[in-house]
Scaffold this active site. Sequence first.
Site, PDB file in Angstrom:
ATOM      1  N   ASN A  95       0.831  -1.206   0.000  1.00 50.44           N
ATOM      2  CA  ASN A  95       0.000   0.000   0.000  1.00 50.44           C
ATOM      3  C   ASN A  95       0.872   1.267   0.000  1.00 50.44           C
ATOM      4  O   ASN A  95       1.477   1.613   1.013  1.00 50.44           O
ATOM      5  CB  ASN A  95      -0.900  -0.029   1.246  1.00 50.44           C
ATOM      6  CG  ASN A  95      -1.911   1.109   1.267  1.00 50.44           C
ATOM      7  OD1 ASN A  95      -1.637   2.195   0.761  1.00 50.44           O
ATOM      8  ND2 ASN A  95      -3.074   0.859   1.846  1.00 50.44           N
ATOM      9  N   LYS A 119       0.251   3.921   2.781  1.00 48.56           N
ATOM     10  CA  LYS A 119       0.851   3.618   4.084  1.00 48.56           C
ATOM     11  C   LYS A 119       2.334   4.000   4.059  1.00 48.56           C
ATOM     12  O   LYS A 119       2.863   4.562   5.012  1.00 48.56           O
ATOM     13  CB  LYS A 119       0.710   2.129   4.404  1.00 48.56           C
ATOM     14  CG  LYS A 119      -0.719   1.681   4.673  1.00 48.56           C
ATOM     15  CD  LYS A 119      -0.760   0.203   5.041  1.00 48.56           C
ATOM     16  CE  LYS A 119      -2.158  -0.267   5.406  1.00 48.56           C
ATOM     17  NZ  LYS A 119      -2.191  -1.679   5.806  1.00 48.56           N
ATOM     18  N   ASP A 163      -0.661  -3.191  10.560  1.00 48.51           N
ATOM     19  CA  ASP A 163      -2.035  -3.637  10.360  1.00 48.51           C
ATOM     20  C   ASP A 163      -2.957  -2.568  10.924  1.00 48.51           C
ATOM     21  O   ASP A 163      -2.672  -1.993  11.980  1.00 48.51           O
ATOM     22  CB  ASP A 163      -2.297  -4.984  11.041  1.00 48.51           C
ATOM     23  CG  ASP A 163      -3.583  -5.624  10.501  1.00 48.51           C
ATOM     24  OD1 ASP A 163      -3.695  -5.759   9.267  1.00 48.51           O
ATOM     25  OD2 ASP A 163      -4.461  -5.974  11.298  1.00 48.51           O
ATOM     26  N   SER A 164      -4.006  -2.283  10.196  1.00 55.82           N
ATOM     27  CA  SER A 164      -4.889  -1.213  10.628  1.00 55.82           C
ATOM     28  C   SER A 164      -6.316  -1.522  10.241  1.00 55.82           C
ATOM     29  O   SER A 164      -6.583  -2.442   9.468  1.00 55.82           O
ATOM     30  CB  SER A 164      -4.432   0.115  10.008  1.00 55.82           C
ATOM     31  OG  SER A 164      -4.179  -0.035   8.628  1.00 55.82           O
ATOM     32  N   PHE A 177      -7.400   7.216   1.360  1.00 58.94           N
ATOM     33  CA  PHE A 177      -7.844   5.959   0.753  1.00 58.94           C
ATOM     34  C   PHE A 177      -8.874   5.306   1.672  1.00 58.94           C
ATOM     35  O   PHE A 177      -9.190   5.822   2.744  1.00 58.94           O
ATOM     36  CB  PHE A 177      -6.649   5.016   0.494  1.00 58.94           C
ATOM     37  CG  PHE A 177      -6.016   4.447   1.741  1.00 58.94           C
ATOM     38  CD1 PHE A 177      -5.099   5.184   2.458  1.00 58.94           C
ATOM     39  CD2 PHE A 177      -6.333   3.167   2.192  1.00 58.94           C
ATOM     40  CE1 PHE A 177      -4.513   4.672   3.618  1.00 58.94           C
ATOM     41  CE2 PHE A 177      -5.756   2.631   3.341  1.00 58.94           C
ATOM     42  CZ  PHE A 177      -4.839   3.397   4.058  1.00 58.94           C
ATOM     43  N   LYS A 211      -3.304  14.107   7.117  1.00 64.21           N
ATOM     44  CA  LYS A 211      -3.082  12.700   7.499  1.00 64.21           C
ATOM     45  C   LYS A 211      -1.652  12.459   7.965  1.00 64.21           C
ATOM     46  O   LYS A 211      -1.413  11.762   8.938  1.00 64.21           O
ATOM     47  CB  LYS A 211      -3.361  11.790   6.288  1.00 64.21           C
ATOM     48  CG  LYS A 211      -4.753  11.252   6.251  1.00 64.21           C
ATOM     49  CD  LYS A 211      -4.877  10.094   5.292  1.00 64.21           C
ATOM     50  CE  LYS A 211      -5.039   8.794   6.061  1.00 64.21           C
ATOM     51  NZ  LYS A 211      -5.408   7.676   5.158  1.00 64.21           N
ATOM     52  N   HIS A 267      -3.778   7.753  12.511  1.00 61.29           N
ATOM     53  CA  HIS A 267      -3.507   6.649  13.439  1.00 61.29           C
ATOM     54  C   HIS A 267      -2.143   6.023  13.130  1.00 61.29           C
ATOM     55  O   HIS A 267      -1.420   5.597  14.018  1.00 61.29           O
ATOM     56  CB  HIS A 267      -4.624   5.604  13.347  1.00 61.29           C
ATOM     57  CG  HIS A 267      -5.024   5.248  11.955  1.00 61.29           C
ATOM     58  ND1 HIS A 267      -5.404   6.191  11.026  1.00 61.29           N
ATOM     59  CD2 HIS A 267      -5.076   4.061  11.308  1.00 61.29           C
ATOM     60  CE1 HIS A 267      -5.681   5.596   9.881  1.00 61.29           C
ATOM     61  NE2 HIS A 267      -5.473   4.298  10.021  1.00 61.29           N
ATOM     62  N   ARG A 268      -1.767   6.024  11.847  1.00 70.27           N
ATOM     63  CA  ARG A 268      -0.463   5.471  11.441  1.00 70.27           C
ATOM     64  C   ARG A 268       0.668   6.374  11.947  1.00 70.27           C
ATOM     65  O   ARG A 268       1.696   5.899  12.440  1.00 70.27           O
ATOM     66  CB  ARG A 268      -0.437   5.385   9.905  1.00 70.27           C
ATOM     67  CG  ARG A 268       0.431   4.305   9.354  1.00 70.27           C
ATOM     68  CD  ARG A 268       0.010   3.970   7.943  1.00 70.27           C
ATOM     69  NE  ARG A 268      -1.223   3.214   7.927  1.00 70.27           N
ATOM     70  CZ  ARG A 268      -2.403   3.681   7.525  1.00 70.27           C
ATOM     71  NH1 ARG A 268      -2.513   4.909   7.046  1.00 70.27           N
ATOM     72  NH2 ARG A 268      -3.468   2.920   7.584  1.00 70.27           N
TER      73      ARG A 268
HETATM   74  P1  IMP Z   1      -4.655  -3.897   6.091  1.00 73.84           P
HETATM   75  O1  IMP Z   1      -3.996  -3.305   7.300  1.00 73.84           O
HETATM   76  O2  IMP Z   1      -3.801  -3.808   4.879  1.00 73.84           O
HETATM   77  O3  IMP Z   1      -5.241  -5.227   6.357  1.00 73.84           O
HETATM   78  O4  IMP Z   1      -5.879  -3.005   5.683  1.00 73.84           O
HETATM   79  C1  IMP Z   1      -6.351  -2.032   6.480  1.00 73.84           C
HETATM   80  C2  IMP Z   1      -7.712  -1.595   5.950  1.00 73.84           C
HETATM   81  O5  IMP Z   1      -8.262  -0.733   6.944  1.00 73.84           O
HETATM   82  C3  IMP Z   1      -7.608  -0.782   4.685  1.00 73.84           C
HETATM   83  O6  IMP Z   1      -7.796  -1.554   3.532  1.00 73.84           O
HETATM   84  C4  IMP Z   1      -8.735   0.204   4.858  1.00 73.84           C
HETATM   85  O7  IMP Z   1      -9.943  -0.411   4.496  1.00 73.84           O
HETATM   86  C5  IMP Z   1      -8.746   0.438   6.363  1.00 73.84           C
HETATM   87  N1  IMP Z   1      -7.833   1.537   6.717  1.00 73.84           N
HETATM   88  C6  IMP Z   1      -6.687   1.448   7.441  1.00 73.84           C
HETATM   89  N2  IMP Z   1      -6.096   2.646   7.544  1.00 73.84           N
HETATM   90  C7  IMP Z   1      -6.868   3.494   6.832  1.00 73.84           C
HETATM   91  C8  IMP Z   1      -6.731   4.875   6.544  1.00 73.84           C
HETATM   92  O8  IMP Z   1      -5.782   5.569   6.919  1.00 73.84           O
HETATM   93  N3  IMP Z   1      -7.718   5.398   5.797  1.00 73.84           N
HETATM   94  C9  IMP Z   1      -8.774   4.665   5.355  1.00 73.84           C
HETATM   95  N4  IMP Z   1      -8.928   3.376   5.569  1.00 73.84           N
HETATM   96  C10 IMP Z   1      -7.972   2.785   6.313  1.00 73.84           C
END
Ligand code: IMP
Length: 186
Positions: A12, A15, A70-71, A145, A168, A173-174
Amino acid sequence: MAAVKARLASGNPHKLEELRAALPGWAIELLETDRGYPPEAGADYYENARGKAAFGRHSADPDEWVLGEDSGIEAAALGGAPGTASARWADDGVARLLEELEGVAERGARYVCELVALGPDGEERRGTGILEGAIGLERRGDEGFGYDPVFVPLGEQRTVAELGNDWKRANSHRTRAAAALRAALS
Ligand code: IMP
């Protein structure tokens, strides 16, 4: 001081961009792997983030750190869903969220991010970041996103997608998880 070389075990680019801004002094690149990522099988964000970092550890150079992230988003009225399933909850997660919350007054939600860093000698550090807010009634804005077009941070009137990528980089949160990680490393 030389930059800390690191690989982010993710595909991503959003990220990556946020973490580059949040970790000054780090030279972060995406991990390049043609093996595909293992499924997110962990019980929580931490296990998933650690799993991604551990997976990346095998492909990264021995002198590099590996970052696993992971988020997800948690809606209070949905008992914290979609949470760790945020990425695979629906083809269009925003549409599903708006649908599930239609007519629901309780709009509280939060973004959560767990960041795990594995060092060249196997050392592990972690940081957690949370951004509180609420789910709006419709999509607004075009930056960021995922759920950003419907997430309104606490104290703001606009969605994250309207507030934009600069906002952002300073507040997500990141970014908060990265600050906690820096504190854990110092
Ligand atoms: P993963 O951590 O790649 O499994 O995916 C995290 C998912 O959480 C993303 O695909 C989004 O759907 C959501 N997400 C996490 N962080 C964000 C953000 O900063 N903005 C919007 N959606 C987020």
